[in-house]
Motif scaffolding. Structure first.
Motif, short mmCIF file in Angstrom:
data_model
loop_
_atom_site.label_atom_id
_atom_site.label_comp_id
_atom_site.label_asym_id
_atom_site.label_seq_id
_atom_site.Cartn_x
_atom_site.Cartn_y
_atom_site.Cartn_z
N GLU A 132 49.94 48.55 44.67
CA GLU A 132 49.49 48.27 43.31
C GLU A 132 50.62 48.33 42.28
N ASP A 133 51.76 48.92 42.68
CA ASP A 133 52.90 49.04 41.77
C ASP A 133 53.99 48.00 42.04
N LYS A 134 53.71 47.07 42.97
CA LYS A 134 54.75 46.12 43.37
C LYS A 134 55.27 45.31 42.19
N THR A 135 54.37 44.85 41.33
CA THR A 135 54.78 44.04 40.17
C THR A 135 55.34 44.89 39.03
N LYS A 136 55.14 46.18 39.11
CA LYS A 136 55.63 47.08 38.06
C LYS A 136 57.15 47.19 38.11
N TYR A 137 57.70 47.14 39.30
CA TYR A 137 59.14 47.28 39.48
C TYR A 137 59.71 45.93 39.92
N LYS A 138 60.41 45.25 38.99
CA LYS A 138 60.92 43.92 39.28
C LYS A 138 62.44 43.88 39.32
N THR A 139 63.08 44.83 38.65
CA THR A 139 64.55 44.88 38.62
C THR A 139 65.00 46.32 38.83
N MET A 140 66.28 46.50 39.06
CA MET A 140 66.83 47.84 39.23
C MET A 140 66.69 48.65 37.93
N ASP A 141 66.76 47.95 36.79
CA ASP A 141 66.62 48.64 35.50
C ASP A 141 65.22 49.24 35.34
N SER A 142 64.22 48.62 35.97
CA SER A 142 62.85 49.12 35.85
C SER A 142 62.67 50.44 36.59
N LEU A 143 63.65 50.80 37.42
CA LEU A 143 63.57 52.06 38.17
C LEU A 143 64.23 53.22 37.42
N LYS A 144 64.76 52.98 36.23
CA LYS A 144 65.40 54.06 35.48
C LYS A 144 64.41 55.19 35.21
N GLY A 145 64.83 56.39 35.54
CA GLY A 145 63.99 57.56 35.32
C GLY A 145 62.88 57.75 36.34
N ALA A 146 62.78 56.85 37.34
CA ALA A 146 61.71 56.95 38.34
C ALA A 146 62.05 58.00 39.39
N ALA A 147 61.00 58.51 40.03
CA ALA A 147 61.18 59.43 41.16
C ALA A 147 61.38 58.59 42.42
N ILE A 148 62.51 58.81 43.11
CA ILE A 148 62.90 57.97 44.25
C ILE A 148 62.96 58.81 45.53
N GLY A 149 62.31 58.34 46.56
CA GLY A 149 62.38 59.00 47.87
C GLY A 149 63.45 58.37 48.73
N VAL A 150 64.24 59.20 49.40
CA VAL A 150 65.32 58.72 50.28
C VAL A 150 65.45 59.66 51.47
#
Length: 496
Positions: A132-150
Protein backbone atom coordinates in the motif's frame (compact mmCIF):
# COMPACT_ATOMS: atom_id res chain seq x y z
CA UNK A 1 25.98 -37.60 51.62
CA UNK A 2 24.05 -39.90 49.27
CA UNK A 3 22.92 -36.89 47.24
CA UNK A 4 26.49 -35.70 46.82
CA UNK A 5 27.77 -39.13 45.77
CA UNK A 6 24.93 -39.56 43.27
CA UNK A 7 25.56 -36.17 41.69
CA UNK A 8 29.26 -36.77 41.35
CA UNK A 9 28.63 -40.25 39.90
CA UNK A 10 26.32 -38.84 37.25
CA UNK A 11 28.73 -36.01 36.41
CA UNK A 12 31.68 -38.36 36.13
CA UNK A 13 29.77 -40.81 33.92
CA UNK A 14 28.62 -38.12 31.51
CA UNK A 15 32.14 -36.67 31.39
CA UNK A 16 33.63 -40.05 30.47
CA UNK A 17 31.05 -40.59 27.72
CA UNK A 18 31.67 -37.12 26.31
CA UNK A 19 35.44 -37.53 26.29
CA UNK A 20 35.10 -40.94 24.67
CA UNK A 21 32.78 -39.81 21.89
CA UNK A 22 34.29 -36.42 21.07
CA UNK A 23 37.63 -37.70 19.67
CA UNK A 24 35.78 -40.15 17.43
CA UNK A 25 33.57 -37.39 16.05
CA UNK A 26 36.55 -35.12 15.51
CA UNK A 27 38.51 -37.84 13.76
CA UNK A 28 35.60 -38.47 11.43
CA UNK A 29 35.52 -34.82 10.48
CA UNK A 30 39.22 -34.47 9.78
CA UNK A 31 39.64 -37.16 7.13
CA UNK A 32 40.41 -36.22 3.50
CA UNK A 33 41.01 -32.95 1.69
CA UNK A 34 38.27 -30.40 2.19
CA UNK A 35 37.36 -26.83 1.38
CA UNK A 36 35.21 -25.05 3.97
CA UNK A 37 32.97 -22.29 2.64
CA UNK A 38 31.18 -19.86 4.93
CA UNK A 39 27.87 -18.28 4.04
CA UNK A 40 24.60 -16.97 5.47
CA UNK A 41 21.92 -19.26 4.10
CA UNK A 42 19.08 -16.74 4.04
CA UNK A 43 20.05 -14.98 0.82
CA UNK A 44 17.97 -16.66 -1.88
CA UNK A 45 18.57 -17.28 -4.73
CA UNK A 46 22.29 -17.20 -3.98
CA UNK A 47 22.22 -19.41 -0.87
CA UNK A 48 19.19 -20.66 0.98
CA UNK A 49 17.74 -23.70 2.71
CA UNK A 50 15.34 -25.99 0.90
CA UNK A 51 13.56 -29.16 1.97
CA UNK A 52 14.40 -31.55 -0.87
CA UNK A 53 12.99 -35.08 -0.68
CA UNK A 54 12.50 -34.65 3.05
CA UNK A 55 16.10 -33.55 3.63
CA UNK A 56 17.27 -30.08 4.64
CA UNK A 57 19.84 -28.83 2.13
CA UNK A 58 21.63 -25.55 1.51
CA UNK A 59 21.30 -24.75 -2.19
CA UNK A 60 21.62 -21.78 -4.53
CA UNK A 61 23.78 -20.32 -7.27
CA UNK A 62 26.68 -19.61 -4.91
CA UNK A 63 26.61 -23.24 -3.78
CA UNK A 64 26.93 -24.40 -7.39
CA UNK A 65 29.94 -22.13 -7.84
CA UNK A 66 31.50 -23.42 -4.61
CA UNK A 67 30.94 -27.01 -5.72
CA UNK A 68 32.72 -26.31 -8.98
CA UNK A 69 35.66 -24.68 -7.20
CA UNK A 70 36.04 -27.45 -4.61
CA UNK A 71 35.02 -30.74 -6.16
CA UNK A 72 35.40 -30.29 -9.91
CA UNK A 73 38.60 -28.22 -9.99
CA UNK A 74 40.37 -29.04 -6.71
CA UNK A 75 39.23 -32.60 -6.07
CA UNK A 76 38.24 -31.68 -2.52
CA UNK A 77 35.17 -32.24 -0.36
CA UNK A 78 33.02 -29.14 0.03
CA UNK A 79 31.91 -28.34 3.58
CA UNK A 80 29.39 -25.57 4.22
CA UNK A 81 29.14 -23.53 7.41
CA UNK A 82 25.97 -21.48 7.84
CA UNK A 83 27.01 -18.43 9.87
CA UNK A 84 25.46 -15.02 10.56
CA UNK A 85 26.56 -12.61 7.81
CA UNK A 86 28.43 -10.20 10.08
CA UNK A 87 30.40 -13.14 11.56
CA UNK A 88 31.70 -14.38 8.21
CA UNK A 89 34.78 -12.14 8.10
CA UNK A 90 35.87 -13.02 11.68
CA UNK A 91 35.42 -16.71 10.78
CA UNK A 92 37.63 -16.31 7.72
CA UNK A 93 40.21 -14.23 9.57
CA UNK A 94 40.48 -16.86 12.32
CA UNK A 95 40.98 -19.67 9.79
CA UNK A 96 37.71 -21.45 10.53
CA UNK A 97 36.64 -21.26 6.91
CA UNK A 98 38.64 -21.18 3.69
CA UNK A 99 36.47 -18.80 1.72
CA UNK A 100 33.29 -16.72 1.84
CA UNK A 101 30.76 -16.93 -0.96
CA UNK A 102 27.67 -15.15 0.26
CA UNK A 103 26.84 -12.38 -2.21
CA UNK A 104 29.64 -10.31 -0.65
CA UNK A 105 30.68 -7.00 -2.18
CA UNK A 106 34.47 -6.40 -2.33
CA UNK A 107 34.59 -2.98 -0.66
CA UNK A 108 37.85 -1.13 0.02
CA UNK A 109 37.31 -1.55 3.76
CA UNK A 110 36.98 -5.32 3.44
CA UNK A 111 40.01 -5.53 1.13
CA UNK A 112 42.16 -4.31 4.00
CA UNK A 113 41.53 -7.59 5.84
CA UNK A 114 40.85 -10.19 3.12
CA UNK A 115 41.62 -10.83 -0.53
CA UNK A 116 38.84 -11.00 -3.11
CA UNK A 117 38.47 -12.97 -6.30
CA UNK A 118 37.44 -11.52 -9.63
CA UNK A 119 33.83 -10.39 -9.81
CA UNK A 120 31.49 -13.25 -10.65
CA UNK A 121 28.11 -11.48 -10.68
CA UNK A 122 26.68 -7.96 -10.79
CA UNK A 123 23.53 -7.35 -8.75
CA UNK A 124 21.27 -4.35 -8.42
CA UNK A 125 19.81 -2.91 -5.24
CA UNK A 126 16.12 -2.09 -4.78
CA UNK A 127 13.77 -0.57 -2.22
CA UNK A 128 11.08 -2.84 -0.75
CA UNK A 129 8.09 -1.53 1.16
CA UNK A 130 4.53 -2.51 2.00
CA UNK A 131 2.28 -2.87 -1.06
CA UNK A 132 0.00 0.00 0.00
CA UNK A 133 3.04 2.30 0.35
CA UNK A 134 4.55 1.51 -3.06
CA UNK A 135 3.38 4.79 -4.63
CA UNK A 136 4.33 6.76 -1.52
CA UNK A 137 8.04 6.29 -2.17
CA UNK A 138 8.97 7.25 -5.74
CA UNK A 139 12.45 8.74 -5.36
CA UNK A 140 15.39 8.48 -2.98
CA UNK A 141 14.48 11.93 -1.64
CA UNK A 142 11.09 10.57 -0.53
CA UNK A 143 12.95 8.25 1.87
CA UNK A 144 14.47 11.13 3.86
CA UNK A 145 13.83 10.59 7.54
CA UNK A 146 12.26 7.15 6.94
CA UNK A 147 12.94 4.08 9.04
CA UNK A 148 15.00 1.69 6.86
CA UNK A 149 15.58 -2.02 7.44
CA UNK A 150 18.88 -3.54 6.29
CA UNK A 151 20.99 -6.61 6.88
CA UNK A 152 23.79 -5.83 9.33
CA UNK A 153 27.26 -5.50 7.81
CA UNK A 154 25.98 -5.54 4.21
CA UNK A 155 26.39 -3.18 1.26
CA UNK A 156 22.69 -2.39 1.69
CA UNK A 157 23.49 -0.84 5.07
CA UNK A 158 26.10 1.38 3.40
CA UNK A 159 23.49 2.54 0.87
CA UNK A 160 20.91 3.25 3.58
CA UNK A 161 23.44 5.25 5.57
CA UNK A 162 23.63 7.64 2.60
CA UNK A 163 19.91 8.49 2.85
CA UNK A 164 19.53 11.83 4.60
CA UNK A 165 17.97 11.51 8.06
CA UNK A 166 17.23 7.81 7.62
CA UNK A 167 16.76 5.80 10.81
CA UNK A 168 18.52 2.49 10.21
CA UNK A 169 17.38 -0.76 11.78
CA UNK A 170 20.11 -3.36 11.07
CA UNK A 171 19.27 -7.06 11.66
CA UNK A 172 21.07 -10.34 11.04
CA UNK A 173 18.57 -12.14 8.82
CA UNK A 174 16.64 -11.16 5.70
CA UNK A 175 13.57 -12.78 7.29
CA UNK A 176 13.88 -10.28 10.14
CA UNK A 177 13.71 -7.42 7.62
CA UNK A 178 10.45 -8.87 6.30
CA UNK A 179 9.10 -9.09 9.83
CA UNK A 180 10.04 -5.45 10.43
CA UNK A 181 8.14 -4.38 7.31
CA UNK A 182 5.05 -6.45 8.07
CA UNK A 183 4.92 -5.25 11.65
CA UNK A 184 5.36 -1.57 10.63
CA UNK A 185 8.69 -1.33 12.46
CA UNK A 186 10.31 0.17 9.37
CA UNK A 187 8.95 2.09 6.38
CA UNK A 188 11.14 0.49 3.73
CA UNK A 189 14.12 -1.80 3.24
CA UNK A 190 17.17 -1.80 0.99
CA UNK A 191 17.64 -5.25 -0.51
CA UNK A 192 19.47 -7.02 -3.31
CA UNK A 193 17.27 -7.36 -6.42
CA UNK A 194 16.76 -11.13 -6.88
CA UNK A 195 16.58 -11.60 -3.11
CA UNK A 196 13.81 -9.01 -2.92
CA UNK A 197 11.93 -10.64 -5.82
CA UNK A 198 11.89 -13.98 -4.00
CA UNK A 199 10.69 -12.39 -0.79
CA UNK A 200 7.93 -10.36 -2.47
CA UNK A 201 6.77 -13.46 -4.33
CA UNK A 202 6.14 -15.14 -0.98
CA UNK A 203 4.90 -12.00 0.80
CA UNK A 204 1.98 -10.59 -1.24
CA UNK A 205 1.62 -7.68 1.19
CA UNK A 206 5.06 -6.37 0.17
CA UNK A 207 6.22 -4.77 -3.07
CA UNK A 208 9.35 -3.53 -4.83
CA UNK A 209 9.18 0.21 -5.52
CA UNK A 210 10.12 1.95 -8.76
CA UNK A 211 12.92 3.87 -7.06
CA UNK A 212 16.15 3.82 -9.01
CA UNK A 213 19.09 3.77 -6.58
CA UNK A 214 22.03 5.66 -8.16
CA UNK A 215 25.10 3.51 -8.80
CA UNK A 216 23.38 0.54 -7.18
CA UNK A 217 24.92 -2.13 -9.40
CA UNK A 218 27.24 -3.93 -7.01
CA UNK A 219 29.74 -6.67 -7.80
CA UNK A 220 29.93 -9.97 -5.95
CA UNK A 221 33.21 -11.74 -5.25
CA UNK A 222 34.61 -14.61 -3.21
CA UNK A 223 36.71 -13.70 -0.17
CA UNK A 224 39.77 -15.66 1.01
CA UNK A 225 42.35 -15.10 3.73
CA UNK A 226 44.90 -12.41 3.09
CA UNK A 227 47.86 -13.86 1.20
CA UNK A 228 46.20 -17.14 0.18
CA UNK A 229 47.25 -16.73 -3.46
CA UNK A 230 47.03 -20.43 -4.29
CA UNK A 231 43.34 -20.74 -3.44
CA UNK A 232 42.61 -17.33 -4.96
CA UNK A 233 44.25 -18.36 -8.23
CA UNK A 234 42.20 -21.57 -8.38
CA UNK A 235 38.99 -19.65 -7.69
CA UNK A 236 39.70 -17.08 -10.40
CA UNK A 237 40.47 -19.86 -12.89
CA UNK A 238 37.15 -21.56 -12.14
CA UNK A 239 35.21 -18.28 -12.31
CA UNK A 240 36.75 -17.46 -15.69
CA UNK A 241 35.58 -20.81 -17.08
CA UNK A 242 32.09 -20.37 -15.66
CA UNK A 243 31.70 -16.83 -17.02
CA UNK A 244 33.01 -17.85 -20.44
CA UNK A 245 30.17 -20.38 -20.71
CA UNK A 246 27.53 -18.07 -19.13
CA UNK A 247 27.00 -20.73 -16.45
CA UNK A 248 26.70 -18.34 -13.52
CA UNK A 249 23.61 -16.64 -14.99
CA UNK A 250 22.14 -20.11 -15.53
CA UNK A 251 22.91 -20.99 -11.90
CA UNK A 252 21.09 -17.85 -10.70
CA UNK A 253 18.07 -18.49 -12.92
CA UNK A 254 17.80 -22.14 -11.84
CA UNK A 255 18.19 -21.22 -8.18
CA UNK A 256 15.47 -18.55 -8.43
CA UNK A 257 13.08 -21.09 -9.92
CA UNK A 258 13.96 -23.62 -7.24
CA UNK A 259 13.44 -21.06 -4.50
CA UNK A 260 10.14 -19.79 -5.90
CA UNK A 261 8.77 -23.27 -6.49
CA UNK A 262 8.45 -22.89 -10.25
CA UNK A 263 10.38 -26.14 -10.70
CA UNK A 264 7.40 -27.90 -9.10
CA UNK A 265 5.19 -26.84 -12.02
CA UNK A 266 3.63 -23.78 -10.34
CA UNK A 267 3.72 -20.35 -11.96
CA UNK A 268 4.74 -17.20 -10.12
CA UNK A 269 1.10 -16.05 -9.92
CA UNK A 270 -0.01 -19.42 -8.51
CA UNK A 271 2.72 -19.26 -5.90
CA UNK A 272 1.75 -15.72 -4.94
CA UNK A 273 -1.92 -16.65 -4.56
CA UNK A 274 -1.20 -19.90 -2.74
CA UNK A 275 -2.48 -19.87 0.87
CA UNK A 276 0.29 -19.73 3.44
CA UNK A 277 0.62 -22.65 5.89
CA UNK A 278 -0.63 -21.97 9.41
CA UNK A 279 1.46 -22.42 12.52
CA UNK A 280 0.29 -25.99 13.12
CA UNK A 281 1.15 -27.03 9.56
CA UNK A 282 4.59 -25.49 9.88
CA UNK A 283 5.23 -27.31 13.13
CA UNK A 284 4.13 -30.67 11.72
CA UNK A 285 5.91 -30.31 8.37
CA UNK A 286 9.17 -29.26 10.01
CA UNK A 287 8.97 -31.26 13.23
CA UNK A 288 12.26 -33.02 12.39
CA UNK A 289 14.03 -29.64 12.41
CA UNK A 290 12.67 -28.79 15.83
CA UNK A 291 13.43 -32.25 17.19
CA UNK A 292 17.05 -31.95 16.13
CA UNK A 293 17.20 -28.50 17.69
CA UNK A 294 15.76 -29.82 20.95
CA UNK A 295 18.44 -32.50 21.11
CA UNK A 296 21.25 -29.99 20.63
CA UNK A 297 19.72 -27.54 23.10
CA UNK A 298 19.31 -30.16 25.85
CA UNK A 299 22.79 -31.55 25.22
CA UNK A 300 24.39 -28.10 25.34
CA UNK A 301 22.46 -27.20 28.49
CA UNK A 302 23.34 -30.48 30.23
CA UNK A 303 27.03 -30.10 29.36
CA UNK A 304 26.99 -26.46 30.42
CA UNK A 305 25.52 -27.24 33.83
CA UNK A 306 27.69 -30.36 34.27
CA UNK A 307 31.02 -28.68 33.62
CA UNK A 308 29.76 -25.49 35.23
CA UNK A 309 28.96 -27.54 38.34
CA UNK A 310 32.49 -29.00 38.49
CA UNK A 311 34.29 -25.73 37.70
CA UNK A 312 31.99 -23.70 39.93
CA UNK A 313 32.58 -25.98 42.91
CA UNK A 314 36.35 -25.70 42.48
CA UNK A 315 36.18 -21.92 42.11
CA UNK A 316 33.98 -21.60 45.19
CA UNK A 317 36.52 -23.55 47.26
CA UNK A 318 39.28 -21.28 45.97
CA UNK A 319 37.09 -18.30 46.83
CA UNK A 320 36.89 -19.56 50.44
CA UNK A 321 40.57 -20.47 50.62
CA UNK A 322 42.84 -19.06 53.30
CA UNK A 323 45.44 -18.32 50.63
CA UNK A 324 44.94 -14.79 49.35
CA UNK A 325 46.26 -15.50 45.84
CA UNK A 326 43.64 -18.24 45.34
CA UNK A 327 40.90 -15.97 46.65
CA UNK A 328 41.97 -13.17 44.32
CA UNK A 329 42.07 -15.48 41.28
CA UNK A 330 38.62 -16.89 42.08
CA UNK A 331 37.11 -13.43 42.61
CA UNK A 332 38.65 -12.16 39.35
CA UNK A 333 37.29 -15.17 37.44
CA UNK A 334 33.80 -14.68 38.85
CA UNK A 335 33.64 -10.93 38.33
CA UNK A 336 34.93 -11.04 34.73
CA UNK A 337 32.50 -13.75 33.65
CA UNK A 338 29.53 -12.19 35.44
CA UNK A 339 30.43 -8.71 34.23
CA UNK A 340 30.74 -9.42 30.50
CA UNK A 341 28.01 -10.47 28.01
CA UNK A 342 27.87 -14.15 27.09
CA UNK A 343 27.91 -13.23 23.40
CA UNK A 344 31.27 -11.51 23.82
CA UNK A 345 32.61 -14.57 25.64
CA UNK A 346 31.34 -16.82 22.85
CA UNK A 347 32.99 -14.75 20.12
CA UNK A 348 36.30 -14.58 22.00
CA UNK A 349 36.36 -18.35 22.56
CA UNK A 350 35.28 -19.25 19.04
CA UNK A 351 37.12 -16.63 16.98
CA UNK A 352 39.59 -14.88 19.29
CA UNK A 353 41.36 -18.00 20.57
CA UNK A 354 41.55 -19.42 17.04
CA UNK A 355 43.15 -16.24 15.76
CA UNK A 356 45.52 -15.69 18.70
CA UNK A 357 46.58 -19.26 19.50
CA UNK A 358 45.52 -21.24 16.40
CA UNK A 359 43.22 -23.41 18.54
CA UNK A 360 40.12 -24.16 16.51
CA UNK A 361 37.27 -25.44 18.62
CA UNK A 362 34.26 -26.79 16.75
CA UNK A 363 31.08 -24.76 17.05
CA UNK A 364 29.72 -27.34 19.49
CA UNK A 365 32.85 -27.25 21.64
CA UNK A 366 32.85 -23.44 21.68
CA UNK A 367 29.20 -23.45 22.73
CA UNK A 368 29.80 -25.94 25.55
CA UNK A 369 32.88 -24.08 26.82
CA UNK A 370 31.07 -20.74 26.81
CA UNK A 371 27.99 -22.05 28.60
CA UNK A 372 30.16 -23.95 31.10
CA UNK A 373 32.41 -21.10 32.18
CA UNK A 374 29.56 -18.60 32.24
CA UNK A 375 27.43 -20.94 34.34
CA UNK A 376 30.37 -21.77 36.61
CA UNK A 377 30.72 -18.14 37.70
CA UNK A 378 27.14 -18.06 38.98
CA UNK A 379 27.28 -21.58 40.41
CA UNK A 380 30.48 -20.69 42.28
CA UNK A 381 28.63 -18.00 44.22
CA UNK A 382 25.71 -20.38 44.79
CA UNK A 383 28.07 -22.99 46.23
CA UNK A 384 29.83 -20.39 48.34
CA UNK A 385 26.52 -19.32 49.86
CA UNK A 386 25.63 -22.96 50.52
CA UNK A 387 28.96 -23.74 52.18
CA UNK A 388 28.82 -20.62 54.34
CA UNK A 389 25.24 -21.52 55.27
CA UNK A 390 26.35 -24.74 56.98
CA UNK A 391 26.69 -24.26 60.74
CA UNK A 392 30.30 -23.45 61.57
CA UNK A 393 30.00 -25.65 64.64
CA UNK A 394 29.98 -28.74 62.42
CA UNK A 395 33.38 -27.78 61.02
CA UNK A 396 34.73 -27.21 64.51
CA UNK A 397 33.32 -30.54 65.71
CA UNK A 398 34.87 -32.42 62.79
CA UNK A 399 38.25 -30.80 63.31
CA UNK A 400 38.13 -31.57 67.04
CA UNK A 401 37.68 -35.24 66.09
CA UNK A 402 40.90 -35.11 64.10
CA UNK A 403 39.44 -34.77 60.60
CA UNK A 404 41.51 -32.78 58.15
CA UNK A 405 40.14 -29.71 56.38
CA UNK A 406 39.78 -31.64 53.13
CA UNK A 407 37.99 -34.56 54.77
CA UNK A 408 35.68 -32.19 56.64
CA UNK A 409 34.70 -30.40 53.46
CA UNK A 410 34.31 -33.61 51.46
CA UNK A 411 32.31 -35.66 53.96
CA UNK A 412 30.39 -33.09 55.99
CA UNK A 413 30.20 -29.56 54.59
CA UNK A 414 29.93 -29.97 50.80
CA UNK A 415 27.19 -32.68 50.86
CA UNK A 416 25.01 -30.46 53.06
CA UNK A 417 25.81 -27.37 50.98
CA UNK A 418 24.90 -29.08 47.67
CA UNK A 419 21.66 -30.37 49.13
CA UNK A 420 20.67 -26.91 50.31
CA UNK A 421 21.46 -25.19 46.99
CA UNK A 422 20.07 -27.91 44.73
CA UNK A 423 17.00 -25.79 43.83
CA UNK A 424 19.32 -22.95 42.79
CA UNK A 425 21.38 -25.36 40.66
CA UNK A 426 18.18 -26.54 38.99
CA UNK A 427 17.19 -22.96 38.34
CA UNK A 428 20.55 -22.39 36.65
CA UNK A 429 19.78 -25.36 34.38
CA UNK A 430 16.51 -23.69 33.39
CA UNK A 431 18.33 -20.43 32.67
CA UNK A 432 20.99 -22.19 30.58
CA UNK A 433 18.32 -23.87 28.42
CA UNK A 434 17.09 -20.43 27.41
CA UNK A 435 20.49 -18.76 27.16
CA UNK A 436 21.89 -21.60 25.02
CA UNK A 437 20.04 -20.04 22.07
CA UNK A 438 22.94 -17.61 21.76
CA UNK A 439 25.18 -20.36 20.29
CA UNK A 440 23.10 -20.30 17.10
CA UNK A 441 25.06 -17.14 16.31
CA UNK A 442 28.13 -19.24 15.41
CA UNK A 443 26.20 -21.98 13.64
CA UNK A 444 25.33 -24.56 16.30
CA UNK A 445 22.14 -26.31 15.11
CA UNK A 446 20.21 -25.76 18.33
CA UNK A 447 16.51 -24.99 18.61
CA UNK A 448 16.87 -21.32 17.70
CA UNK A 449 19.12 -22.13 14.72
CA UNK A 450 16.52 -24.59 13.43
CA UNK A 451 13.74 -22.04 13.92
CA UNK A 452 15.70 -19.58 11.79
CA UNK A 453 16.15 -22.29 9.15
CA UNK A 454 12.39 -22.91 9.07
CA UNK A 455 11.82 -19.16 8.71
CA UNK A 456 14.08 -19.11 5.64
CA UNK A 457 12.38 -22.12 4.07
CA UNK A 458 8.76 -21.17 4.73
CA UNK A 459 9.07 -17.37 4.36
CA UNK A 460 7.08 -17.20 7.59
CA UNK A 461 8.78 -14.66 9.80
CA UNK A 462 6.84 -15.12 13.04
CA UNK A 463 5.27 -18.60 13.29
CA UNK A 464 8.56 -20.57 13.53
CA UNK A 465 9.65 -18.30 16.39
CA UNK A 466 6.36 -18.81 18.25
CA UNK A 467 6.81 -22.59 17.87
CA UNK A 468 10.36 -22.32 19.25
CA UNK A 469 9.13 -20.20 22.17
CA UNK A 470 6.45 -22.80 22.97
CA UNK A 471 9.03 -25.60 22.91
CA UNK A 472 11.37 -23.65 25.20
CA UNK A 473 8.45 -23.11 27.59
CA UNK A 474 7.52 -26.82 27.59
CA UNK A 475 11.13 -27.86 28.28
CA UNK A 476 11.64 -25.40 31.12
CA UNK A 477 8.18 -26.09 32.59
CA UNK A 478 8.77 -29.86 32.69
CA UNK A 479 12.23 -29.36 34.17
CA UNK A 480 10.85 -27.02 36.84
CA UNK A 481 8.23 -29.61 37.83
CA UNK A 482 10.85 -32.38 38.02
CA UNK A 483 13.05 -30.17 40.18
CA UNK A 484 10.06 -29.49 42.42
CA UNK A 485 9.56 -33.24 42.90
CA UNK A 486 13.23 -33.72 43.79
CA UNK A 487 13.11 -30.80 46.22
CA UNK A 488 10.01 -32.17 47.97
CA UNK A 489 11.62 -35.60 48.36
CA UNK A 490 14.72 -34.07 49.88
CA UNK A 491 12.59 -31.99 52.24
CA UNK A 492 10.69 -35.13 53.27
CA UNK A 493 13.92 -36.89 54.21
CA UNK A 494 14.82 -33.93 56.45
CA UNK A 495 11.58 -34.31 58.42
CA UNK A 496 12.08 -37.97 59.34
Amino acid sequence: MKVCKSLFAVCFSVLIVFLAVAPIASAAQDTGKKVVVGLSADFAPYEFRKNINGKDEIVGSDIEIAKRVAAADMGAELQIQDIAFDSLLPALDSGRIDMIISGMTPTDERRQNVDFSDTYYISRQVIVTRAEDKTKYKTMDSLKGAAIGVQRGSIQQDIAEGIQGAKLSPVDKVSDIMLQLESNRVDAAVMEGPVAEGQVLNHPDLAITDIQIPDSDTPMAIAVQKGNTELLGQINKTLAELKANDEIDKFVEAAFKLNSGETDGETAEQIKDKPKPNIFQIFWDYRSYYWQGIQYTLFLSAMGVLFGFIIGLIVSLLRLSQISVFRWLAMTYIEILRGTPMLVQLLIIHYGIAQAFNINFTVLESGIITLSINSSAYLAEIFRAGIQGVDRGQTEAARSLGMSYGATMRHIIIPQAIKSVLPAIGNEFVVIIKESSIVSFIGVADLMFQAQAVRSITYSALSPLIIAAAIYFVMTFILSKLLGIVERRLSASDQR
